[in-house]
Design an enzyme around this catalytic site. Structure first.
Site, PDB file in Angstrom:
ATOM      1  N   GLY A 220       0.835  -1.196   0.000  1.00  0.00           N
ATOM      2  CA  GLY A 220       0.000   0.000   0.000  1.00  0.00           C
ATOM      3  C   GLY A 220       0.868   1.243   0.000  1.00  0.00           C
ATOM      4  CB  SER A 221       0.045   4.737   0.582  1.00  0.00           C
ATOM      5  OG  SER A 221      -0.529   4.689   1.870  1.00  0.00           O
ATOM      6  CB  THR A 224      -1.007   2.937   4.897  1.00  0.00           C
ATOM      7  OG1 THR A 224      -1.919   3.877   4.343  1.00  0.00           O
ATOM      8  CG2 THR A 224      -1.777   1.951   5.734  1.00  0.00           C
ATOM      9  N   GLY A 225       2.132   2.524   5.378  1.00  0.00           N
ATOM     10  CA  GLY A 225       3.235   1.639   5.765  1.00  0.00           C
ATOM     11  C   GLY A 225       3.895   2.085   7.058  1.00  0.00           C
ATOM     12  CD  GLU A 242       7.507  -5.036  -2.014  1.00  0.00           C
ATOM     13  OE1 GLU A 242       7.809  -3.949  -2.549  1.00  0.00           O
ATOM     14  OE2 GLU A 242       8.281  -6.000  -1.985  1.00  0.00           O
TER      15      GLU A 242
HETATM   16  P1  NAD Z   1      -3.392   2.308   1.275  1.00  0.00           P
HETATM   17  O1  NAD Z   1      -2.121   2.367   2.033  1.00  0.00           O
HETATM   18  O2  NAD Z   1      -4.381   3.368   1.474  1.00  0.00           O
HETATM   19  O3  NAD Z   1      -4.172   0.946   1.595  1.00  0.00           O
HETATM   20  C1  NAD Z   1      -3.554  -0.324   1.423  1.00  0.00           C
HETATM   21  C2  NAD Z   1      -4.242  -1.331   2.324  1.00  0.00           C
HETATM   22  O4  NAD Z   1      -3.995  -0.977   3.685  1.00  0.00           O
HETATM   23  C3  NAD Z   1      -5.754  -1.385   2.188  1.00  0.00           C
HETATM   24  O5  NAD Z   1      -6.157  -2.739   2.312  1.00  0.00           O
HETATM   25  C4  NAD Z   1      -6.241  -0.559   3.362  1.00  0.00           C
HETATM   26  O6  NAD Z   1      -7.535  -0.921   3.775  1.00  0.00           O
HETATM   27  C5  NAD Z   1      -5.218  -0.912   4.419  1.00  0.00           C
HETATM   28  N1  NAD Z   1      -5.032   0.065   5.489  1.00  0.00           N
HETATM   29  C6  NAD Z   1      -5.348   1.386   5.480  1.00  0.00           C
HETATM   30  N2  NAD Z   1      -4.977   1.959   6.647  1.00  0.00           N
HETATM   31  C7  NAD Z   1      -4.407   0.984   7.395  1.00  0.00           C
HETATM   32  C8  NAD Z   1      -3.798   0.965   8.694  1.00  0.00           C
HETATM   33  N3  NAD Z   1      -3.692   2.057   9.457  1.00  0.00           N
HETATM   34  N4  NAD Z   1      -3.305  -0.200   9.145  1.00  0.00           N
HETATM   35  C9  NAD Z   1      -3.360  -1.315   8.384  1.00  0.00           C
HETATM   36  N5  NAD Z   1      -3.920  -1.357   7.159  1.00  0.00           N
HETATM   37  C10 NAD Z   1      -4.436  -0.217   6.662  1.00  0.00           C
HETATM   38  O7  NAD Z   1      -2.959   2.170  -0.244  1.00  0.00           O
HETATM   39  P2  NAD Z   1      -3.902   2.127  -1.518  1.00  0.00           P
HETATM   40  O8  NAD Z   1      -4.427   3.502  -1.747  1.00  0.00           O
HETATM   41  O9  NAD Z   1      -4.859   0.981  -1.392  1.00  0.00           O
HETATM   42  O10 NAD Z   1      -2.838   1.741  -2.647  1.00  0.00           O
HETATM   43  C11 NAD Z   1      -2.101   2.685  -3.345  1.00  0.00           C
HETATM   44  C12 NAD Z   1      -0.678   2.728  -2.862  1.00  0.00           C
HETATM   45  O11 NAD Z   1      -0.119   1.416  -2.847  1.00  0.00           O
HETATM   46  C13 NAD Z   1       0.244   3.534  -3.771  1.00  0.00           C
HETATM   47  O12 NAD Z   1       1.111   4.341  -3.008  1.00  0.00           O
HETATM   48  C14 NAD Z   1       1.041   2.465  -4.507  1.00  0.00           C
HETATM   49  O13 NAD Z   1       2.283   2.914  -5.014  1.00  0.00           O
HETATM   50  C15 NAD Z   1       1.161   1.433  -3.464  1.00  0.00           C
HETATM   51  N6  NAD Z   1       1.428   0.123  -4.056  1.00  0.00           N
HETATM   52  C16 NAD Z   1       2.657  -0.431  -3.855  1.00  0.00           C
HETATM   53  C17 NAD Z   1       2.958  -1.650  -4.446  1.00  0.00           C
HETATM   54  C18 NAD Z   1       4.302  -2.279  -4.242  1.00  0.00           C
HETATM   55  O14 NAD Z   1       4.417  -3.477  -4.473  1.00  0.00           O
HETATM   56  N7  NAD Z   1       5.312  -1.545  -3.821  1.00  0.00           N
HETATM   57  C19 NAD Z   1       2.001  -2.300  -5.226  1.00  0.00           C
HETATM   58  C20 NAD Z   1       0.769  -1.700  -5.406  1.00  0.00           C
HETATM   59  C21 NAD Z   1       0.484  -0.491  -4.801  1.00  0.00           C
END
Ligand code: NAD
Length: 472
Positions: A220-221, A224-225, A242
């Site tokens: 994810g982002s 959030t990471g 990731e």
């Molecule tokens: P996001 O971080 O908003 O959400 C990702 C996941 O995390 C979702 O399932 C969400 O419900 C969950 N989440 C949200 N808040 C959380 C918390 N506090 N604790 C635990 N889980 C939580 O990301 P997104 O908007 O779904 O995805 C887009 C981002 O993901 C972009 O920045 C993109 O570059 C990145 N991404 C990275 C990869 C990689 O392999 N590096 C692949 C795809 C997407």
């Protein structure tokens, strides 16, 4: 209304009292109600995963390999149904959705063939020391909405092969294909080995702080990471993160414009730019800039944007409203700053989160559209005259996920590629990832590795066994 998409907990369908509407981003209409997992249900999922762990860990490796092959079979056998669900919730075209399901099937089939190594450290007379890799326990897997099925399979495959059990959470924006896959896999896997939960904003943090989960594998982002990492500290959870990227593509002066225009366009705009390793900033040498910008603008004009379920659509909408507003905000920022547009720039006010392919003509390096990860169909094209300057600008970034170099001179391109501070660099292509190669984010793009043997090992912990033989 009966729920048609249910969670899978301990091998059983798990209805919820609350639900979350899932929208089709092409129409903004509700496609289905998804489950909203309660805290008790998450407890049940973690308990089931813990209970299933000893037997799954003890299951012969060959049987776990067979289970992964069976998952590949289920994906292929149900590809048409899953494709339609995926398009309806994610927005990508039917062709791309089918490609994602098929890629997921191929991927997990390849992972099934991986072997966990054992290293003999020393074997002197009378003693022997061997390091092997044992499973961690319960893995919490959290995936985003851009490639819901493929990115879930990146976690399911190696986690299960290594002998872990799983609690997997899709994004609440795109949970349906994964919930359906969980249902299809109930007869394939022992109860508790793969639990699929789905819920709103509270569920992710419940997982990352849960003492019964040993590892979080998160995609994810970056924002959030960071939260995931802080929350996981309580019981020293192992982590794979990731995260985001702002990949630079550098077009060297000897690149063949006619040959690279099309692949470069798709490097930036595939999946409407919603790819972690999309080319998000393209640095073009002065001598090629005008020709390449004209070629990219022409391709943009010819690509049909629309509902992914309609024939002829090449690119779908942005997946959700928040992301749509973010991408529109970047375009507005460029408009307000007086940047010129080679394509797009005007977002129509109509149903669906459609953003026309937008290419910004050489904005200043400090512009938001250059510095921020757009994660949508908005791309800055940037001029440079000195390749060292292009490399420096590419590296002046908090992210380090991927990058690419485009050139007819492979040796020179390889030299430039080696100077990019990213986990993956492509030459004359971008976005290509495989189950054979390690994928890791440098800098703020992540922690740890997915894919390849390194990725499999992340679902294990080393165990060294020293044996001293008394009889020698
Ligand atoms: P996001 O971080 O908003 O959400 C990702 C996941 O995390 C979702 O399932 C969400 O419900 C969950 N989440 C949200 N808040 C959380 C918390 N506090 N604790 C635990 N889980 C939580 O990301 P997104 O908007 O779904 O995805 C887009 C981002 O993901 C972009 O920045 C993109 O570059 C990145 N991404 C990275 C990869 C990689 O392999 N590096 C692949 C795809 C997407």
């Amino acid at each position: 209304m009966t729920q048609s998409y249910l969670m899978t907990i301990d091998g059983q369908a798990a209805p919820t009292s609350q639900t979350i509407p899932v929208l089709n981003p092409a129409t903004e209409q509700v496609v289905a109600q998804a489950p909203d997992c309660s805290r008790d249900q998450l407890e049940a999922a973690v308990t089931a995963a813990r209970r299933a762990f000893p037997a799954w860990k003890a299951t012969p490796y060959a049987d776990r390999q067979a289970a992964l092959r069976a998952i590949a079979g289920v994906l292929m056998d149900n590809a048409e149904e899953l494709k339609a669900i995926l398009t309806s919730e994610q927005g990508k075209t039917h062709g791309d959705a089918l490609g994602e399901i098929q890629a997921a099937a191929w991927w997990i089939g390849v992972v099934a063939e991986q072997i966990l190594p054992e290293t003999v450290n020393d074997a002197m007379p009378g003693q022997r020391s061997v390091t092997r890799h044992v499973p961690l326990g319960v893995v919490g897997a959290i995936v985003p909405w851009n490639f819901p099925v493929l990115l879930a399979i990146w976690k399911i495959g190696p986690a299960l092969l290594a002998g872990n059990t799983l609690v997997l959470k899709p994004s609440p924006f795109t949970p349906l294909s994964i919930l359906r896959l969980g249902e299809l896999l109930r007869p394939i896997l022992p109860p508790g080995v793969l639990n699929i939960v789905c819920g709103g904003d509270a569920l992710g943090p419940w997982m990352t702080e849960h003492p019964g989960i040993d590892k979080i594998s998160f995609t994810g982002s970056t924002a959030t990471g960071r939260r995931v990492m802080a929350s996981a500290a309580a019981n020293l959870k192992r982590l794979t993160l990731e995260l985001g990227g702002n990949d630079a593509a550098i077009v060297l002066p000897d690149a063949d414009v006619d040959a690279i225009a099309e692949p470069l366009f798709w490097a930036a705009f595939a999946n409407s730019g919603q790819v972690c390793v999309a080319a998000k900033r393209i640095y073009v040498h002065d001598s090629l800039y005008d020709r390449l910008s004209a070629a990219l603008a022409k391709i943009a004009a010819d690509v049909k944007l629309g509902d992914g379920a309609e024939q002829g659509t090449r690119l779908g909408p942005v997946q959700n409203r928040a992301q749509y507003e973010r991408v529109k905000g970047l375009i507005k920022d460029s408009q307000d700053a007086g940047h010129r547009f080679l394509a797009g720039g005007d977002v129509p006010d109509e149903a669906g989160y459609f953003v026309p392919i937008t290419i910004v003509d050489n904005p200043p390096e400090s512009a938001r559209v250059v510095q921020e990860e757009a994660f949508g169909p908005v791309l800055p094209l940037l001029r440079y005259s000195d390749v060292d300057d292009a490399v420096a600008r590419a590296n002046a970034c908090e992210y380090g996920l991927g990058g690419s170099v485009w050139s007819s001179n492979h040796d020179h391109a390889a030299e430039i590629a080696a100077r990019l501070e990213t986990g993956t660099v492509w030459i004359n292509s971008a976005q290509g990832l495989t189950p054979f190669a390690a994928f890791a984010g440098h800098k703020q793009s992540g922690l740890g590795v997915e894919n390849g043997l390194e990725g499999l090992l992340e679902f294990t912990v080393p165990q060294t066994i020293h044996l001293v033989r008394k009889d020698t």
